[in-house]
Design a protein around this motif. Structure first.
Motif, short mmCIF file in Angstrom:
data_model
loop_
_atom_site.label_atom_id
_atom_site.label_comp_id
_atom_site.label_asym_id
_atom_site.label_seq_id
_atom_site.Cartn_x
_atom_site.Cartn_y
_atom_site.Cartn_z
N UNK A 1 -2.34 -20.39 -71.04
CA UNK A 1 -1.87 -21.27 -70.10
C UNK A 1 -0.54 -21.03 -70.03
N UNK A 2 0.27 -21.06 -68.64
CA UNK A 2 1.79 -20.99 -68.73
C UNK A 2 2.74 -21.78 -69.63
N UNK A 3 2.22 -23.12 -69.93
CA UNK A 3 2.71 -24.10 -70.88
C UNK A 3 2.94 -23.49 -72.40
N UNK A 4 1.80 -22.70 -72.70
CA UNK A 4 1.82 -22.16 -73.93
C UNK A 4 2.61 -20.94 -73.96
N UNK A 5 2.78 -20.21 -73.16
CA UNK A 5 3.82 -19.20 -73.00
C UNK A 5 5.19 -19.49 -73.00
N UNK A 6 5.29 -20.71 -72.13
CA UNK A 6 6.95 -21.37 -72.17
C UNK A 6 7.18 -21.87 -73.41
N UNK A 7 6.28 -22.53 -74.10
CA UNK A 7 6.17 -23.04 -75.41
C UNK A 7 6.91 -22.12 -76.75
N UNK A 8 6.28 -20.95 -76.45
CA UNK A 8 6.64 -19.76 -77.34
C UNK A 8 7.84 -19.26 -77.02
N UNK A 9 8.20 -19.32 -75.63
CA UNK A 9 9.48 -18.71 -75.33
C UNK A 9 10.51 -19.62 -75.64
N UNK A 10 10.32 -20.69 -75.66
CA UNK A 10 11.53 -22.01 -75.99
C UNK A 10 11.92 -21.86 -77.48
N UNK A 11 10.79 -21.11 -78.46
CA UNK A 11 11.24 -20.93 -79.77
C UNK A 11 12.18 -19.52 -79.88
N UNK A 12 12.46 -19.10 -79.05
CA UNK A 12 13.50 -17.62 -79.11
C UNK A 12 14.96 -18.14 -78.18
N UNK A 13 15.95 -18.26 -79.07
CA UNK A 13 17.33 -18.35 -78.37
C UNK A 13 17.64 -17.19 -77.56
N UNK A 14 18.55 -17.59 -76.50
CA UNK A 14 18.81 -16.74 -75.44
C UNK A 14 20.41 -16.47 -75.90
N UNK A 15 20.82 -15.17 -76.19
CA UNK A 15 22.25 -15.09 -76.40
C UNK A 15 23.03 -15.27 -75.33
N UNK A 16 24.57 -15.56 -75.59
CA UNK A 16 25.50 -15.98 -74.74
C UNK A 16 26.12 -14.48 -74.27
N UNK A 17 25.44 -14.08 -73.14
CA UNK A 17 25.70 -12.85 -72.65
C UNK A 17 26.98 -12.61 -71.80
N UNK A 18 28.07 -13.24 -72.05
CA UNK A 18 29.20 -13.25 -71.37
C UNK A 18 30.44 -12.26 -71.86
N UNK A 19 30.62 -11.47 -71.11
CA UNK A 19 31.58 -10.29 -71.67
C UNK A 19 32.97 -10.38 -70.77
N UNK A 20 34.11 -9.85 -71.29
CA UNK A 20 35.26 -9.89 -70.37
C UNK A 20 34.96 -8.93 -69.34
N UNK A 21 35.51 -9.23 -67.97
CA UNK A 21 35.54 -8.38 -66.92
C UNK A 21 35.65 -7.00 -67.02
N UNK A 22 36.53 -6.67 -68.00
CA UNK A 22 37.02 -5.30 -67.96
C UNK A 22 36.55 -4.73 -69.31
N UNK A 23 35.27 -5.28 -69.71
CA UNK A 23 34.81 -4.61 -71.13
C UNK A 23 34.35 -3.27 -71.00
N UNK A 24 33.72 -2.82 -69.50
CA UNK A 24 33.13 -1.43 -69.53
C UNK A 24 34.39 -0.51 -69.50
N UNK A 25 35.53 -1.12 -68.75
CA UNK A 25 36.77 -0.18 -68.43
C UNK A 25 37.41 -0.02 -70.02
N UNK A 26 37.41 -1.01 -70.86
CA UNK A 26 37.98 -0.77 -72.13
C UNK A 26 37.21 0.12 -73.08
N UNK A 27 36.09 0.13 -72.76
CA UNK A 27 35.06 0.95 -73.65
C UNK A 27 35.26 2.69 -73.14
N UNK A 28 35.55 2.77 -71.71
CA UNK A 28 35.55 3.98 -71.13
C UNK A 28 36.99 4.44 -71.91
#
Length: 566
Positions: free
Chosen positions: A297-324
């Motif tokens: 059921x979707x609820x089971x899948x959602x319950x398993x997914x909730x046990x995985x933390x989502x990383x805070x994927x926020x980078x500076x706006x110029x991160x790609x330019x700095x890498x280059x």
């Protein structure tokens, strides 16, 4: 377990499933059970024949020189604390190193039997174990090393990999199958898990309603009889995933050969019945099952997914330019970025691959100090998340692009910045006759000689994408059949020889490498690989990989390069 504990939700872990008290109680009870079994073996109450199935179900092998403990890393995901515990085990109970395998596990090759319960107890304390890393059962489920991060991913497969782990662990019907059973899952259009070379290979994608659907391949495998799996079902709905897989394994359990271990894998059954008959058997089994009991059921899948933390994927706006800019200033760093990174789905991020294939080194080996270093770097640069690849390397999945050069500098200081991922130096090899009682030849020395022969980074880039896989015996733990160049160790009148295969692939263009001629001694084999690569460089078209040139020209040109002057 107290009522309070049972109601307390565990803190989600980035990249992996967070265990709760039920999981932890089970692991600790399992450790104590095995502690008693070990004590009975040491006292002589249990014979080796009686003890063998018990130790195998706890990941303990008896190798040439010592016991080997294989620790599960479910779908290849680790946390920093877990990596530090592996380092402690290597330092305290082994010879200061571990070996990462093609099933995203880690092996310790010098374990004393009497220490095993204490090791398993330490593993349990960090939510790890060695259950079902051996034996005729469903083994560790493997997964795309860039899962949840890759730019080309259409569905994160880790949630369903965890569901399959829970379904298969100590499954009462599948603990003693005819032979071992391996499942791989990916959610990318690019197959990075060799799905078609597994007993069951799952290619996941979103369906029309947004829920996952699965293309199910069955009957693949390497070893004595290499077979590319066939498509059994396309578009399997998520709600039927467990029921359908249960039906497949039930059919195998009922009809698989138990009278001949060489014909016991599901690939032999699928070939014997034919895919249409096998599909009919699975359909019949599926039709009579209690679908409500197995419905995902979707609820089971959602319950398993909730046990995985989502990383805070926020980078500076110029991160790609700095890498280059960093790349433009430093050619050595630029080369490493070209070979050892993978595009990320989030702006400003990238996945970094840490090669465990140093020039002249042993593929997949990592020292205790290096494990500690990787753990610290994962905390600093990738949310404490670590991924083990089936190519025997390590991935930090979520690195800010503006911090990548700093990470590279620290990896360089630790001897972990070899720029060779996907190139000739990125060799896959099993432990071979140095450790394994089944092997016919040593895999490690030839891997070391090859990586030293082609150590020059410029030469490796000029050669381009090339997979070399080495197995010490026909069991193919080094996946030699799936290598662009495969090397198989054989015993020839008591001497170690090596047989060459060409044209294999474990990706979307799955193919089994073909033998090109007689087996060769070790040093001649190294020269033969050089001759094969020279022939490729002469005959390739612009942009062609080694395997593309081989497929276009056929074997004759390459066979002549090896044997014409042999």
């Amino acid at each position: 377990m107290s009522d309070t504990a049972s109601q307390t939700a565990p803190a989600p872990a980035v990249g992996r499933y967070a265990y709760d008290q039920v999981d932890r109680t089970f692991l600790h009870e399992r450790v104590e059970q095995f502690r008693d079994q070990v004590a009975r073996r040491i006292s002589g109450e249990l014979s080796e024949d009686q003890f063998k199935p018990l130790r195998l179900m706890n990941g303990l092998y008896l190798q040439l020189h010592a016991y080997m403990l294989r620790v599960a890393i479910p779908y290849g995901m680790l946390g920093a604390a877990q990596m530090r515990e592996l380092a402690h085990i290597a330092r305290t109970y082994d010879r200061d190193y571990g070996h990462f395998t093609t099933r995203q596990n880690i092996q310790f090759n010098w374990i004393r039997l009497e220490d095993t319960p204490d090791i398993l107890g330490r593993l349990a304390a960090v939510d790890m174990h060695a259950i079902q890393t051996s034996g005729n059962c469903i083994r560790n489920v493997t997964c795309d090393e860039f899962a949840g991060a890759a730019a080309d991913e259409v569905l994160d497969p880790r949630i369903h990999a965890e569901i399959l782990r829970q379904w298969s662990t100590l499954h009462p019907e599948f603990s003693f199958l005819p032979r071992k059973f391996k499942i791989a899952i990916t959610g990318s259009p690019h197959d990075r898990v060799a799905a078609r070379f597994h007993d069951i290979g799952l290619l996941a994608r979103p369906g029309d309603d947004g829920r996952a659907v699965f293309d199910v391949h069955v009957g693949g495998g390497l070893g004595r009889t290499p077979v590319i799996g066939v498509l059994l079902r396309d578009g399997l709905p998520e709600e039927d995933l467990l029921a359908w897989l249960e039906a497949i394994v039930r059919v195998y359990n009922a009809h698989g050969r138990r009278d001949n271990m060489y014909k016991a894998r599901i690939k032999i059954l699928v070939q014997a019945l034919g895919i249409e008959r096998f599909r009919e058997e699975v359909d019949a089994e599926f039709a009579q099952m209690d679908r409500a009991r197995y419905r995902l059921d979707p609820a089971i899948v959602a319950g398993i997914r909730a046990r995985f933390a989502v990383p805070d994927l926020h980078a500076p706006a110029d991160a790609a330019q700095r890498l280059q800019a960093d790349r433009a200033r430093n050619p050595a760093f630029d080369r490493w970025v070209r070979t050892n990174t993978h595009p990320h789905r989030a702006p400003g991020f990238i996945s970094a691959v840490i090669s465990l294939k140093p020039d002249g080194g042993i593929p997949g080996d990592v020292t205790a100090d290096q494990m500690d270093t990787i753990a610290a770097l994962s905390e600093r640069y990738s949310f404490g998340e670590i991924r083990i690849t089936h190519m025997q390397n390590v991935v930090l999945g979520h690195v800010r692009q503006d911090q990548l050069q700093e990470l590279w500098q620290e990896l360089s200081s630790a001897g972990l910045a070899t720029p060779n991922i996907g190139l000739v130096g990125d060799i896959i090899a099993c432990p071979g006759l140095d450790y394994c009682s089944l092997a016919n030849a040593r895999s490690i020395p030839i891997a070391q000689k090859l990586s030293a022969r082609f150590a020059d980074p410029g030469l490796q880039e000029r050669i381009g994408a090339l997979r070399i896989n080495i197995s010490g015996c026909i069991n193919a733990c080094g996946h030699h059949h799936a290598g662009h160049i495969g090397i198989l160790g054989v015993d020839k009148r008591g001497e170690e020889y090596f047989q060459l295969t060409l044209g294999g692939s474990g990706e979307n263009d799955a193919a089994i490498g073909q033998i090109i001629g007689p087996a060769l001694p070790e040093d001649e084999t190294v020269d033969a690989i050089a001759a094969l690569i020279d022939a490729y460089l002469v005959h390739r078209h612009e942009g062609e990989r080694f395997v593309d040139t081989y497929r276009r020209l056929g074997a004759a040109v390459f066979k002549d390069a090896v044997y014409a002057t042999a």
